[in-house]
Each structure stands twice: as structure tokens, then as C-alpha cells.
Design a protein around this motif. Structure first.
Motif, mmCIF file in Angstrom:
data_model
loop_
_atom_site.group_PDB
_atom_site.id
_atom_site.type_symbol
_atom_site.label_atom_id
_atom_site.label_comp_id
_atom_site.label_asym_id
_atom_site.label_seq_id
_atom_site.Cartn_x
_atom_site.Cartn_y
_atom_site.Cartn_z
ATOM 1 N N MET A 40 0.846 -1.200 0.000
ATOM 2 C CA MET A 40 0.000 0.000 0.000
ATOM 3 C C MET A 40 0.880 1.249 0.000
ATOM 4 O O MET A 40 1.833 1.344 0.758
ATOM 5 N N GLN A 41 0.523 2.193 -0.865
ATOM 6 C CA GLN A 41 1.249 3.458 -0.919
ATOM 7 C C GLN A 41 0.600 4.451 0.054
ATOM 8 O O GLN A 41 -0.626 4.578 0.103
ATOM 9 N N LYS A 42 1.425 5.144 0.808
ATOM 10 C CA LYS A 42 0.931 6.029 1.860
ATOM 11 C C LYS A 42 0.762 7.458 1.353
ATOM 12 O O LYS A 42 1.660 8.023 0.748
ATOM 13 N N ILE A 43 -0.416 8.002 1.637
ATOM 14 C CA ILE A 43 -0.697 9.412 1.396
ATOM 15 C C ILE A 43 -0.884 10.039 2.775
ATOM 16 O O ILE A 43 -1.761 9.636 3.535
ATOM 17 N N LEU A 44 -0.048 11.000 3.103
ATOM 18 C CA LEU A 44 -0.088 11.639 4.415
ATOM 19 C C LEU A 44 -1.174 12.710 4.447
ATOM 20 O O LEU A 44 -1.218 13.586 3.572
ATOM 21 N N VAL A 45 -2.054 12.637 5.442
ATOM 22 C CA VAL A 45 -3.064 13.666 5.687
ATOM 23 C C VAL A 45 -2.665 14.330 7.003
ATOM 24 O O VAL A 45 -2.903 13.793 8.078
ATOM 25 N N LEU A 46 -2.014 15.461 6.890
ATOM 26 C CA LEU A 46 -1.446 16.179 8.034
ATOM 27 C C LEU A 46 -2.334 17.368 8.353
ATOM 28 O O LEU A 46 -2.656 18.161 7.470
ATOM 29 N N TYR A 47 -2.704 17.509 9.630
ATOM 30 C CA TYR A 47 -3.615 18.593 9.984
ATOM 31 C C TYR A 47 -3.402 19.057 11.416
ATOM 32 O O TYR A 47 -2.821 18.353 12.240
ATOM 33 N N TYR A 48 -3.902 20.245 11.697
ATOM 34 C CA TYR A 48 -4.072 20.747 13.062
ATOM 35 C C TYR A 48 -5.544 21.075 13.203
ATOM 36 O O TYR A 48 -6.154 21.642 12.292
ATOM 37 N N SER A 49 -6.127 20.706 14.327
ATOM 38 C CA SER A 49 -7.546 20.975 14.548
ATOM 39 C C SER A 49 -7.775 21.358 15.995
ATOM 40 O O SER A 49 -7.438 20.590 16.900
ATOM 41 N N LYS A 50 -8.315 22.525 16.218
ATOM 42 C CA LYS A 50 -8.585 22.998 17.586
ATOM 43 C C LYS A 50 -9.927 22.502 18.095
ATOM 44 O O LYS A 50 -10.047 22.075 19.227
ATOM 45 N N HIS A 51 -10.954 22.564 17.260
ATOM 46 C CA HIS A 51 -12.308 22.209 17.685
ATOM 47 C C HIS A 51 -12.881 20.989 16.968
ATOM 48 O O HIS A 51 -14.039 20.651 17.158
ATOM 49 N N GLY A 52 -12.099 20.368 16.115
ATOM 50 C CA GLY A 52 -12.536 19.140 15.460
ATOM 51 C C GLY A 52 -13.035 19.297 14.036
ATOM 52 O O GLY A 52 -13.244 18.305 13.346
ATOM 53 N N ASN A 53 -13.241 20.525 13.572
ATOM 54 C CA ASN A 53 -13.774 20.721 12.221
ATOM 55 C C ASN A 53 -12.756 20.347 11.144
ATOM 56 O O ASN A 53 -13.094 19.676 10.175
ATOM 57 N N THR A 54 -11.520 20.779 11.321
ATOM 58 C CA THR A 54 -10.484 20.449 10.345
ATOM 59 C C THR A 54 -10.205 18.948 10.377
ATOM 60 O O THR A 54 -9.948 18.332 9.344
ATOM 61 N N ARG A 55 -10.293 18.362 11.554
ATOM 62 C CA ARG A 55 -10.116 16.902 11.671
ATOM 63 C C ARG A 55 -11.198 16.168 10.884
ATOM 64 O O ARG A 55 -10.927 15.162 10.216
ATOM 65 N N GLN A 56 -12.454 16.660 10.901
ATOM 66 C CA GLN A 56 -13.525 16.032 10.110
ATOM 67 C C GLN A 56 -13.183 16.070 8.625
ATOM 68 O O GLN A 56 -13.377 15.075 7.915
ATOM 69 N N LEU A 57 -12.680 17.211 8.157
ATOM 70 C CA LEU A 57 -12.272 17.304 6.750
ATOM 71 C C LEU A 57 -11.159 16.303 6.451
ATOM 72 O O LEU A 57 -11.179 15.645 5.413
ATOM 73 N N ALA A 58 -10.194 16.198 7.359
ATOM 74 C CA ALA A 58 -9.084 15.255 7.170
ATOM 75 C C ALA A 58 -9.602 13.833 6.999
ATOM 76 O O ALA A 58 -9.131 13.087 6.138
ATOM 77 N N ARG A 59 -10.578 13.461 7.799
ATOM 78 C CA ARG A 59 -11.144 12.112 7.721
ATOM 79 C C ARG A 59 -11.786 11.861 6.347
ATOM 80 O O ARG A 59 -11.641 10.786 5.772
ATOM 81 N N HIS A 60 -12.501 12.863 5.838
ATOM 82 C CA HIS A 60 -13.172 12.684 4.538
ATOM 83 C C HIS A 60 -12.170 12.713 3.388
ATOM 84 O O HIS A 60 -12.352 11.992 2.405
ATOM 85 N N ILE A 61 -11.138 13.503 3.503
ATOM 86 C CA ILE A 61 -10.078 13.453 2.498
ATOM 87 C C ILE A 61 -9.452 12.063 2.509
ATOM 88 O O ILE A 61 -9.204 11.470 1.460
ATOM 89 N N GLY A 62 -9.243 11.522 3.698
ATOM 90 C CA GLY A 62 -8.718 10.158 3.830
ATOM 91 C C GLY A 62 -9.627 9.128 3.175
ATOM 92 O O GLY A 62 -9.155 8.196 2.515
ATOM 93 N N ARG A 63 -10.934 9.302 3.320
ATOM 94 C CA ARG A 63 -11.869 8.362 2.675
ATOM 95 C C ARG A 63 -11.764 8.446 1.158
ATOM 96 O O ARG A 63 -11.853 7.431 0.462
ATOM 97 N N GLY A 64 -11.577 9.655 0.649
ATOM 98 C CA GLY A 64 -11.391 9.813 -0.790
ATOM 99 C C GLY A 64 -10.103 9.164 -1.264
ATOM 100 O O GLY A 64 -10.073 8.504 -2.301
#
Length: 192
Positions: free
Chosen positions: A1-25
């Protein structure tokens, strides 16, 4: 498996939600694995939500074939903890660790005109210095034409008006489309 890094900072969880959906894509592309990583707070008095993903390492940059990077808007710029990590990557810049790897960016804000596009652009600058190839969201994505929520050609985004902290279906669709495009591009480049 080839790794794609999804790197983020999230204070209240909103950016983390986006990271999760980018990961699903990303994981819609055969042979790709989304590796979610976050960065630590740099101000001991400024506590983000408990870390739900491991902290990023410089080895993560070396191991990935592509990078998605996300931050909440901070005065039209990326958050200091993410910038602090990026500022620590001089050795990777000197050695060319990220040259010719594709990258994309994503953000979240609490107001419509809170600086989403400048934040996305500010995150692109160090990636360009690293020699990365930028991937955005093209207007061939129909949702980009109709969304009244987050989403820009510069990258995925979320608008949190305070009443709805969940991502809108448009934001989810565009985040997943961006992750899929990043992974597809990474695989093409990796196998060329």
C-alpha cells in the motif's frame, strides 16, 4: 500500500472532520492508504481536543507519495502549530524529500469571509518551496458550482457558523473528491 499523508491541526474538530473525509477519498483509489497525522500545540495554555491521531514525524514525509495538509483559519493564515512543524522541515527541504510529490490543502473557518482562501494559499507556499506539485479541486466537480457552504478550487473547506459543526454534504463530497484526486495523481506519478 502506498501512503498518502493527511497532516492537519484541529482545535475544535472541524479540520479533523475534513481530514477524515479526504482520507476516505484517498482510500477510494486502489493501492492507497491514508495516514492521518496531527501536530502538537505549541502554547501550553492552548489545549486542542485530545489527540485522536498520532503526531507527525519527519519520517512520515519521507514515507508518503503525496500530502494533504489542513489547518483552521487563523487571521487568514495557517495555525501556528502547523507552521511550527513546517518550519522544522529544513532538512527535508535540503534533501528534496518532497520534490515532485503531489499535495493539496484544506481548511475550516467560523465565518463566510474569514480568510479561507488566503489560508489555503498560505499553506501552498511552503509546499511549493519543497518542490511539491499542487492539486486543487477543478470545476469539473459539479458541486463546486453549486455549493453555498465550503469548497474552493484551492482546496476543500468547511464553514462552521456555530450552529452546525457537522460538515455539509457538499463539503464532504468535495473533500472526498480532493482526496481521490490527490491519490490518483500520486499513483500516476509514483508509477511513472
Amino acid at each position: 500500500m502506498q501512503k498518502i499523508l493527511v497532516l492537519y491541526y484541529s482545535k475544535h474538530g472541524n479540520t479533523r472532520q475534513l481530514a477524515r473525509h479526504i482520507g476516505r477519498g484517498i482510500e477510494q483509489i486502489s493501492g492507497c492508504e491514508a495516514v492521518l497525522r496531527t501536530v502538537a500545540d505549541i502554547d501550553p495554555n492552548d489545549h486542542q481536543q485530545p489527540y485522536t491521531d498520532p503526531l507527525v514525524s519527519h519520517q512520515d514525509l519521507k514515507d508518503c507519495i503525496g500530502l494533504a495538509m489542513g489547518s483552521p483559519v487563523r487571521f487568514g493564515n495557517m495555525a501556528a502549530p502547523l507552521k511550527h512543524f513546517i518550519d522544522s522541515t529544513s532538512q527535508q527541504w535540503l534533501s528534496g524529500t518532497l520534490i515532485d510529490k503531489p499535495a493539496c490543502v484544506f481548511t475550516s473557518s467560523s465565518s463566510m469571509h474569514g480568510g479561507q482562501e488566503t489560508t489555503l494559499q498560505s499553506m501552498l507556499l511552503p509546499l511549493l518551496h519543497h518542490g511539491m506539485l499542487i492539486v486543487g479541486i477543478p470545476y469539473s466537480e459539479p458541486t463546486l458550482h453549486t455549493t453555498q457552504h465550503g469548497g474552493t478550487p484551492y482546496g476543500a473547506s468547511h464553514l462552521n457558523t456555530g450552529t452546525n459543526k457537522q460538515l455539509h454534504k457538499d463539503e464532504i463530497e468535495l473533500a472526498q473528491a480532493l482526496g481521490k484526486r490527490l491519490a490518483h495523481t500520486a499513483m500516476l506519478l509514483h508509477h511513472s
